[in-house]
Motif scaffolding. Structure first.
Motif, short mmCIF file in Angstrom:
data_model
loop_
_atom_site.label_atom_id
_atom_site.label_comp_id
_atom_site.label_asym_id
_atom_site.label_seq_id
_atom_site.Cartn_x
_atom_site.Cartn_y
_atom_site.Cartn_z
N LEU A 34 -39.91 37.50 -76.70
CA LEU A 34 -38.80 38.45 -76.48
C LEU A 34 -39.12 39.64 -75.79
O LEU A 34 -38.57 39.94 -74.66
N LEU A 35 -40.35 40.33 -76.01
CA LEU A 35 -40.84 41.37 -75.39
C LEU A 35 -41.31 41.17 -74.07
O LEU A 35 -41.24 41.72 -72.99
N MET A 36 -41.86 39.64 -73.75
CA MET A 36 -42.07 39.42 -72.31
C MET A 36 -40.92 39.33 -71.61
O MET A 36 -40.83 39.84 -70.24
N SER A 37 -39.89 38.83 -72.19
CA SER A 37 -38.29 38.91 -71.36
C SER A 37 -37.99 40.56 -70.94
O SER A 37 -37.32 40.81 -69.82
N TYR A 38 -38.20 41.29 -71.94
CA TYR A 38 -38.07 42.95 -71.72
C TYR A 38 -38.98 43.43 -70.50
O TYR A 38 -38.61 44.03 -69.63
N ILE A 39 -40.26 42.79 -70.54
CA ILE A 39 -41.35 43.14 -69.62
C ILE A 39 -40.62 42.89 -68.01
O ILE A 39 -40.48 43.55 -67.10
N THR A 49 -41.50 47.11 -59.54
CA THR A 49 -42.97 46.52 -59.55
C THR A 49 -43.93 47.25 -58.70
O THR A 49 -43.61 48.03 -57.99
N ASN A 50 -45.23 46.84 -59.06
CA ASN A 50 -46.39 47.37 -58.09
C ASN A 50 -47.43 46.22 -58.15
O ASN A 50 -47.37 44.97 -58.80
N LYS A 51 -48.64 46.26 -57.77
CA LYS A 51 -49.77 45.37 -57.53
C LYS A 51 -50.11 45.15 -59.00
O LYS A 51 -50.28 43.96 -59.24
N PHE A 52 -50.14 45.90 -59.79
CA PHE A 52 -50.62 45.60 -61.27
C PHE A 52 -49.71 44.73 -61.93
O PHE A 52 -49.90 43.46 -62.84
N TRP A 53 -48.35 45.10 -61.80
CA TRP A 53 -47.58 44.12 -62.58
C TRP A 53 -47.32 42.63 -61.75
O TRP A 53 -46.84 41.74 -62.43
N GLU A 54 -47.41 42.67 -60.29
CA GLU A 54 -47.55 41.44 -59.95
C GLU A 54 -48.72 40.36 -60.27
O GLU A 54 -48.58 39.41 -60.43
N TYR A 55 -49.84 41.42 -60.50
CA TYR A 55 -50.81 40.45 -61.10
C TYR A 55 -50.62 40.04 -62.47
O TYR A 55 -51.03 39.02 -62.89
N PHE A 56 -49.83 40.81 -63.35
CA PHE A 56 -49.35 40.58 -64.61
C PHE A 56 -48.64 39.40 -64.58
O PHE A 56 -48.91 38.40 -65.41
N LYS A 57 -47.67 39.38 -63.88
CA LYS A 57 -46.84 37.87 -63.67
C LYS A 57 -47.66 36.82 -63.39
O LYS A 57 -47.45 35.77 -63.97
N GLN A 58 -48.65 36.85 -62.50
CA GLN A 58 -49.47 35.86 -62.02
C GLN A 58 -50.30 35.37 -63.30
O GLN A 58 -50.31 34.16 -63.77
N LEU A 61 -48.39 33.42 -65.95
CA LEU A 61 -47.92 32.13 -65.39
C LEU A 61 -49.26 31.28 -65.11
O LEU A 61 -49.09 29.93 -65.31
N GLY A 62 -50.24 31.74 -65.64
CA GLY A 62 -51.64 31.03 -65.53
C GLY A 62 -52.25 30.92 -64.01
O GLY A 62 -52.89 30.15 -63.82
N GLY A 63 -51.57 31.65 -63.23
CA GLY A 63 -52.01 31.61 -61.55
C GLY A 63 -53.46 32.17 -61.50
O GLY A 63 -54.09 31.72 -60.51
N ASN A 64 -53.87 33.08 -62.35
CA ASN A 64 -55.19 33.37 -62.19
C ASN A 64 -56.27 32.82 -63.37
O ASN A 64 -57.10 33.67 -63.76
N GLY A 65 -56.26 31.55 -63.47
CA GLY A 65 -57.09 30.95 -64.38
C GLY A 65 -56.14 30.51 -65.66
O GLY A 65 -55.08 30.36 -65.55
N PRO A 66 -56.90 30.36 -66.67
CA PRO A 66 -56.11 29.60 -67.94
C PRO A 66 -54.94 30.71 -68.32
O PRO A 66 -54.92 31.83 -68.33
N LYS A 67 -53.61 29.96 -68.66
CA LYS A 67 -52.57 30.78 -69.09
C LYS A 67 -52.77 31.33 -70.38
O LYS A 67 -52.94 30.71 -71.47
N PRO A 68 -52.75 32.80 -70.67
CA PRO A 68 -52.90 33.29 -71.81
C PRO A 68 -51.65 32.99 -72.61
O PRO A 68 -50.33 33.07 -71.97
N LEU A 71 -48.55 36.97 -76.82
CA LEU A 71 -49.15 37.86 -77.66
C LEU A 71 -50.36 38.32 -77.10
O LEU A 71 -50.58 39.61 -77.25
N PHE A 72 -51.29 37.50 -76.70
CA PHE A 72 -52.74 38.06 -76.18
C PHE A 72 -52.48 38.91 -74.94
O PHE A 72 -53.10 39.78 -74.84
N LEU A 73 -51.55 38.34 -74.08
CA LEU A 73 -51.28 39.23 -72.81
C LEU A 73 -50.92 40.54 -73.15
O LEU A 73 -51.08 41.81 -72.67
N ILE A 74 -49.86 40.49 -74.15
CA ILE A 74 -49.20 41.72 -74.62
C ILE A 74 -50.27 42.62 -75.14
O ILE A 74 -50.45 43.82 -74.76
N HIS A 75 -50.91 42.27 -76.17
CA HIS A 75 -51.94 42.91 -76.70
C HIS A 75 -53.15 43.44 -75.98
O HIS A 75 -53.63 44.78 -75.98
#
Length: 105
Positions: A34-39, A49-58, A61-68, A71-75
Motif C-alpha cells: 500500500l505504501l508503494m502505491s502511495y509513493i 519525479t526526478n532521477k532518484f525516483w526514476e531509479y527507485f521505480k526501476q 521493478l527489478g530493472g537494476n538487478g534482483p527485484k527487492p 518492505l526492503f526497498l522502503i526500509h
C-alpha cells in the motif's frame, strides 16, 4: 577485589526474545504494498519525479538487478520517502510510513 565487570558468576540470566514473534498478526507486506502505491501516486507524475525516483521505480521493478521486496526497498529509502510525502503534504501516506517504520522496519 576484582572489578565488577569480571564478576559474572551471579549475574542474572539475560532474557532473549525472538524478535520475529512480535511481527505476528502485522501485515507488513500488505502495508508495504500500500505504501508503494502511495509513493507511485506521486512519482509517476512527470512534474513530481526526478532521477532518484526514476531509479527507485526501476529498482522496484527489478530493472537494476534482483527485484527487492517492497518492505526492503522502503526500509532502505525511509528518509527519501518521508521527504517526498512531506513535500506534497500527504498526511495519509506519512501516517502509514510511520506505522511501517515502527512495526516492520
Amino acid at each position: 577485589m576484582p572489578c565488577s565487570c569480571k564478576q559474572k558468576k551471579n549475574a542474572p540470566a539475560v532474557a532473549t526474545t525472538d524478535r520475529y514473534v512480535t511481527f505476528d498478526g502485522i501485515d507488513c507486506d500488505g502495508n508495504a504494498r500500500l505504501l508503494m502505491s502511495y509513493i507511485r501516486k506521486h512519482i509517476d507524475l512527470p512534474e513530481k519525479t526526478n532521477k532518484f525516483w526514476e531509479y527507485f521505480k526501476q529498482k522496484a521493478l527489478g530493472g537494476n538487478g534482483p527485484k527487492p521486496d517492497d518492505l526492503f526497498l522502503i526500509h532502505s529509502n525511509l528518509n527519501q520517502i518521508r521527504e517526498l510525502f512531506e513535500l506534497y503534504e500527504d498526511d495519509e501516506a506519512l501516517a502509514l510510513l510511520d506505522i511501517v517504520e515502527i512495526e516492520c522496519c
